[in-house]
Design a protein around this motif. Structure first.
Motif, PDB file in Angstrom:
ATOM      1  N   ARG A 165       0.828  -1.188   0.000  1.00  0.00           N
ATOM      2  CA  ARG A 165       0.000   0.000   0.000  1.00  0.00           C
ATOM      3  C   ARG A 165       0.868   1.245   0.000  1.00  0.00           C
ATOM      4  O   ARG A 165       1.872   1.320   0.691  1.00  0.00           O
ATOM      5  N   LYS A 189      -4.563  -5.774  -3.159  1.00  0.00           N
ATOM      6  CA  LYS A 189      -5.566  -6.497  -2.364  1.00  0.00           C
ATOM      7  C   LYS A 189      -6.892  -5.742  -2.384  1.00  0.00           C
ATOM      8  O   LYS A 189      -7.948  -6.341  -2.624  1.00  0.00           O
ATOM      9  N   HIS A 240     -10.461  -7.009  -4.136  1.00  0.00           N
ATOM     10  CA  HIS A 240     -11.653  -7.224  -3.310  1.00  0.00           C
ATOM     11  C   HIS A 240     -12.777  -6.260  -3.666  1.00  0.00           C
ATOM     12  O   HIS A 240     -13.943  -6.631  -3.641  1.00  0.00           O
ATOM     13  N   ARG A 261     -12.499  -8.758   9.844  1.00  0.00           N
ATOM     14  CA  ARG A 261     -11.074  -9.109   9.881  1.00  0.00           C
ATOM     15  C   ARG A 261     -10.280  -8.064  10.655  1.00  0.00           C
ATOM     16  O   ARG A 261      -9.230  -8.363  11.202  1.00  0.00           O
ATOM     17  N   MET A 293       1.297   0.590   8.765  1.00  0.00           N
ATOM     18  CA  MET A 293      -0.040   1.104   9.018  1.00  0.00           C
ATOM     19  C   MET A 293      -0.672   0.310  10.161  1.00  0.00           C
ATOM     20  O   MET A 293      -0.197  -0.778  10.486  1.00  0.00           O
ATOM     21  N   VAL A 341      -6.021  -1.634   9.497  1.00  0.00           N
ATOM     22  CA  VAL A 341      -5.995  -1.048   8.146  1.00  0.00           C
ATOM     23  C   VAL A 341      -5.286  -1.998   7.191  1.00  0.00           C
ATOM     24  O   VAL A 341      -5.737  -2.241   6.066  1.00  0.00           O
ATOM     25  N   GLU A 342      -4.176  -2.561   7.678  1.00  0.00           N
ATOM     26  CA  GLU A 342      -3.413  -3.469   6.825  1.00  0.00           C
ATOM     27  C   GLU A 342      -4.245  -4.693   6.463  1.00  0.00           C
ATOM     28  O   GLU A 342      -4.169  -5.218   5.359  1.00  0.00           O
ATOM     29  N   MET A 343      -5.071  -5.130   7.415  1.00  0.00           N
ATOM     30  CA  MET A 343      -5.849  -6.354   7.204  1.00  0.00           C
ATOM     31  C   MET A 343      -7.025  -6.127   6.260  1.00  0.00           C
ATOM     32  O   MET A 343      -7.386  -7.005   5.498  1.00  0.00           O
ATOM     33  N   CYS A 344      -7.606  -4.951   6.331  1.00  0.00           N
ATOM     34  CA  CYS A 344      -8.874  -4.693   5.625  1.00  0.00           C
ATOM     35  C   CYS A 344      -8.780  -5.109   4.157  1.00  0.00           C
ATOM     36  O   CYS A 344      -8.008  -4.545   3.387  1.00  0.00           O
ATOM     37  N   PRO A 345      -9.570  -6.113   3.756  1.00  0.00           N
ATOM     38  CA  PRO A 345      -9.420  -6.614   2.387  1.00  0.00           C
ATOM     39  C   PRO A 345      -9.906  -5.634   1.333  1.00  0.00           C
ATOM     40  O   PRO A 345      -9.428  -5.646   0.214  1.00  0.00           O
ATOM     41  N   LYS A 346     -10.830  -4.772   1.706  1.00  0.00           N
ATOM     42  CA  LYS A 346     -11.431  -3.909   0.682  1.00  0.00           C
ATOM     43  C   LYS A 346     -10.888  -2.494   0.722  1.00  0.00           C
ATOM     44  O   LYS A 346     -11.391  -1.628   0.024  1.00  0.00           O
ATOM     45  N   GLU A 347      -9.907  -2.289   1.565  1.00  0.00           N
ATOM     46  CA  GLU A 347      -9.399  -0.936   1.765  1.00  0.00           C
ATOM     47  C   GLU A 347     -10.534   0.019   2.096  1.00  0.00           C
ATOM     48  O   GLU A 347     -10.594   1.142   1.585  1.00  0.00           O
ATOM     49  N   ALA A 348     -11.440  -0.474   2.928  1.00  0.00           N
ATOM     50  CA  ALA A 348     -12.448   0.430   3.469  1.00  0.00           C
ATOM     51  C   ALA A 348     -11.766   1.373   4.445  1.00  0.00           C
ATOM     52  O   ALA A 348     -12.264   2.456   4.723  1.00  0.00           O
ATOM     53  N   LEU A 349     -10.606   0.931   4.943  1.00  0.00           N
ATOM     54  CA  LEU A 349      -9.805   1.768   5.832  1.00  0.00           C
ATOM     55  C   LEU A 349      -8.569   2.227   5.074  1.00  0.00           C
ATOM     56  O   LEU A 349      -7.909   1.426   4.434  1.00  0.00           O
ATOM     57  N   THR A 350      -8.311   3.516   5.125  1.00  0.00           N
ATOM     58  CA  THR A 350      -7.114   4.061   4.477  1.00  0.00           C
ATOM     59  C   THR A 350      -6.313   4.812   5.526  1.00  0.00           C
ATOM     60  O   THR A 350      -6.872   5.618   6.272  1.00  0.00           O
ATOM     61  N   PHE A 351      -5.017   4.531   5.560  1.00  0.00           N
ATOM     62  CA  PHE A 351      -4.143   5.178   6.527  1.00  0.00           C
ATOM     63  C   PHE A 351      -3.262   6.190   5.814  1.00  0.00           C
ATOM     64  O   PHE A 351      -2.811   5.930   4.702  1.00  0.00           O
TER      65      PHE A 351
END
Lengths: 395, 309
Positions: A151, A162, A166, B54, B187, B191-201
């Motif tokens: 990222r 990823k 998704h 997750r 991060m 945030v790192e785990m979120c598969p959909k990048e619903a979280l952005t750091f």
């Protein structure tokens, strides 16, 4: 007394002033910066309009930074919002299966049935439904070419690989199956499973969601000689070990996923049934009445009880497409038993030293193993002391 | 009795001093809570969240909290009730039913918002909770006396207390993975785990730009409100959504932190000891003038008594 009330009043006012002044100072208003409208003379705007038929709305449609320069135009690599798609690729030319395994860490790879999805996307808007970018030449680069595995915390506008994958999959999948379990697409990357290569030959290449198939279909056919055909679907899967693709080979999704039909169209029985059952006489399937489920003892007269239940059919019948009647003598399958290698204890009766050397036929008259022999078959008086057996019967 | 002229004099000077001291408050606050321009934050896009939970798992792994295996995240039965983060789980995902005319429920991750001007920090009387200039609200267990004022002060009801531990109970909440984010250049675990990048750091400023950009490009998808940009004086954790944030139980907060308001008043009054001095002075002036009056009254009374005699 009057002077005291005046003191109180003054103190009250002081307190009020102290509290009210900061309260009155509230209300910081703020706004977001307005977007710059694209300059009319911007050379790319005309080109963009010719190519896509759309006018550019803002500098940020193409540029990542707020102040692009000639030296550093900071162009968006694969723009998401303004689609840059020129490919004319046909569904049939697209890859059938794509194995997504660049990131398999906690979860195993995903076997993505690309062409199947492409077929579905054709209804929605073609390749552009998912692919938001292609080169001018029409080449569609793989996602990972733009979306990095790591990222980027500086340029936040582009999701990493990823997130890109998704977002691509989950938005539709949630609408469709309302399910977000990872195992739906991913193989679990445990030690046991990571060595398993996903079977890409099955119906959709990935574990298709469990289909609540009707266990038994009874078809009323126009066949005069035996109109009723009973098809035990689940027996074929559970009992005969058939895989989806064995019958549904080359099947189209729309056979099941068709909005105009509530039930799936039946398969062409000539290709699907006959590929296993061969061209037998029609009465094998076409009967005058519905048939019960297959039960080995009833249907063939040879019960599997108790030692042969749960055995793979092919152990006795060989290849699954030729379930012909095998020889029913024990030694036709258990050939080594003739050499005295049979462990009689598995039957529940351990042979003692006096009987261990007997031939099978000594007790099992005419080698009829389905009938349990009794002591008095041979011994006149079973209650005699063990050391003095009775007179041997003559067979 | 206080004459009209006296009253005007007194109230005028009081108001003047109050205004002067309050003007000083603003600068005191700004300098007292220094925040780096590069401070970090997280943007949650509620429209991207799929409720896979997750992030809960990753948080538990990172902080050594009890949690089942990865597959236990698939248990959707937890959505039957609204949960709050507690001492065993610093972040939870709640599911809000789909509004009328939609079949999409909204999944909402709840955790410490790491306010720009946190009320918990303001309420903490021993300085165990601190606002790091880089964003996170940090906690020092060795300083904490367990008064739990922070829990009362938090508008999001986040800090949790280890009631089960009678000897060394701690106040626990999301740490914004301070070690990872500020020291290891990673991060936060969720945030790192979120598969959909619903979280952005990222940098808070960049996240605000990103959020504005998303709203600008998808006006149908988002409401034009970035929760945490100004709400409660601003937060490090920002949110964008397709519906009003009150629908997902986020409080309606003023653009100024409650801490800023109360600190403004308190620090203002006591700044340079002006307030107390002022009140003391006021009381003495009043006392003196009343004493004079009473003396005059006494003299008059005595005179009247003398006349009567």
């Amino acid at each position: 007394m009057r002077s005291f009330s005046a003191t109180r009043l003054i103190l009250l006012m002081v307190m009020l002033i102290i509290f009210l002044v900061p309260l009155a100072a509230f209300g910081a208003a703020s706004g977001t910066a307005s977007d710059q409208v694209v300059d009319k003379d911007h050379p790319q705007d005309k080109m963009h309009q010719e190519e896509t038929g759309r006018k550019l709305q803002s500098c940020l449609d193409c540029h990542k930074c707020k102040r692009p320069t000639r030296k550093d135009p900071c162009l968006v690599a694969c723009p998401r919002y303004e689609s840059h798609f020129f490919s004319q690729q046909q569904v049939e030319e697209s890859p059938e299966i794509i194995i997504i395994d660049q990131l398999s860490e906690l979860y195993g790879s995903v076997v993505f049935a690309h062409r199947l999805h492409a077929e579905m996307a054709e209804m929605a808007g073609g390749c552009e439904t998912c692919h938001h970018y292609s080169e001018q030449s029409g080449v569609i680069p793989p996602c990972r070419e733009c979306h990095d595995e790591e990222r980027n915390v500086v340029d936040l506008s582009k999701p990493a690989l990823k997130g890109a994958y998704h977002r691509q999959c989950m938005n539709c999948h949630l609408d469709w199956s309302h399910e977000n379990a990872c195992g739906f697409c991913h193989e679990q990357a445990t030690d046991e499973l990571s060595a398993v290569t996903p079977d890409t030959t099955d119906i959709v290449g990935i574990p298709h969601p469990i289909i609540a198939a009707t266990p038994t279909y009874t078809y009323n056919t126009p066949h005069e000689d035996g109109p009723i055909v009973t098809f035990h679907h689940n027996d074929h899967v559970d009992m005969f070990g058939q895989k989806c693709v064995d019958c549904h080979r080359g099947d189209s999704c729309s056979r099941c996923h068709d909005a105009d039909r509530e039930e799936a169209k039946p398969l062409n029985h000539i290709t699907s049934c006959c590929s296993c059952h061969g061209k037998r006489d029609c009465t094998f399937c076409h009967k005058d009445e519905a048939m019960p489920n297959f039960e080995h003892g009833l249907s063939t007269g040879w019960s599997l009880e108790p030692y042969h239940t749960g055995k793979d059919c092919t152990l006795c019948h060989g290849k699954p497409d030729s379930f012909r009647k095998p020889e029913t003598t024990c030694t036709s399958c258990h050939i080594h038993w003739e050499d005295g290698a049979f462990n009689h204890a598995v039957t529940g009766l351990t042979l003692d030293d006096d009987h261990i050397d007997s031939d099978c036929v000594d007790c099992h008259v005419k080698l009829e193993f389905t009938i349990t022999p009794t002591c008095d078959n041979c011994h006149d008086e079973p209650m005699l002391p063990e050391k003095i057996p009775g007179r041997l019967k003559l067979h | 009795m206080v004459s009209r002229r006296d009253f005007m004099k007194i109230s005028g000077s009081v108001a003047g001093t109050a205004a002067a001291s309050l003007a000083g408050v603003q600068t005191a606050c700004a300098s007292g809570h220094h925040l780096e321009p590069d401070r970090i934050g997280v943007l949650t896009d509620y429209t991207e969240c799929i409720g896979c939970r997750r992030c809960e798992w990753a948080c538990a792994q990172e902080n050594g909290l009890p949690f089942g295996d990865l597959e236990s995240c698939d248990d959707q039965s937890v959505f039957q009730e609204m949960r709050r983060p507690d001492e065993r789980q610093y972040t939870v995902v709640n599911r809000y039913p789909a509004p009328e005319g939609s079949d999409k429920p909204l999944d909402v991750k709840v955790n410490c918002m790491h306010c720009e001007h946190p009320t918990c920090v303001s309420a903490c009387i021993v300085g165990a909770l601190k606002k790091d200039p880089m964003g996170p609200v940090t906690y020092d267990a060795s300083a904490c006396i367990g008064c739990r004022y922070c829990m009362v002060a938090c508008p999001f009801q986040i800090p949790a207390y280890e009631y089960h531990d009678p000897l060394t109970p701690k106040v626990l909440k999301c740490t914004l993975c301070t070690e990872r984010t500020l020291e290891e250049n990673k991060m936060p675990a969720c945030v790192e785990m979120c598969p959909k990048e619903a979280l952005t750091f990222g940098r808070r400023e960049d996240l605000l730009d990103l959020a504005r950009d998303r709203i600008r490009r998808n006006p149908d998808r988002y409401l034009p409100h970035i929760f945490g940009e100004y709400d409660g004086g601003g937060t490090s954790w920002l949110m964008i959504a397709d519906r009003d944030f009150t629908e997902v139980d986020l409080p309606e907060l003023s653009d100024r932190s409650a801490a800023e308001i109360t600190e403004g008043i308190q620090h203002g009054i006591f700044r340079g000891f002006t307030g107390p001095l002022m009140v003391f002075g006021l009381v003495s002036i009043l006392g003196k003038s009343m004493g004079d009056q009473e003396g005059r009254l006494d003299q008059e009374g005595q005179r009247k008594e003398g006349d009567n005699e």
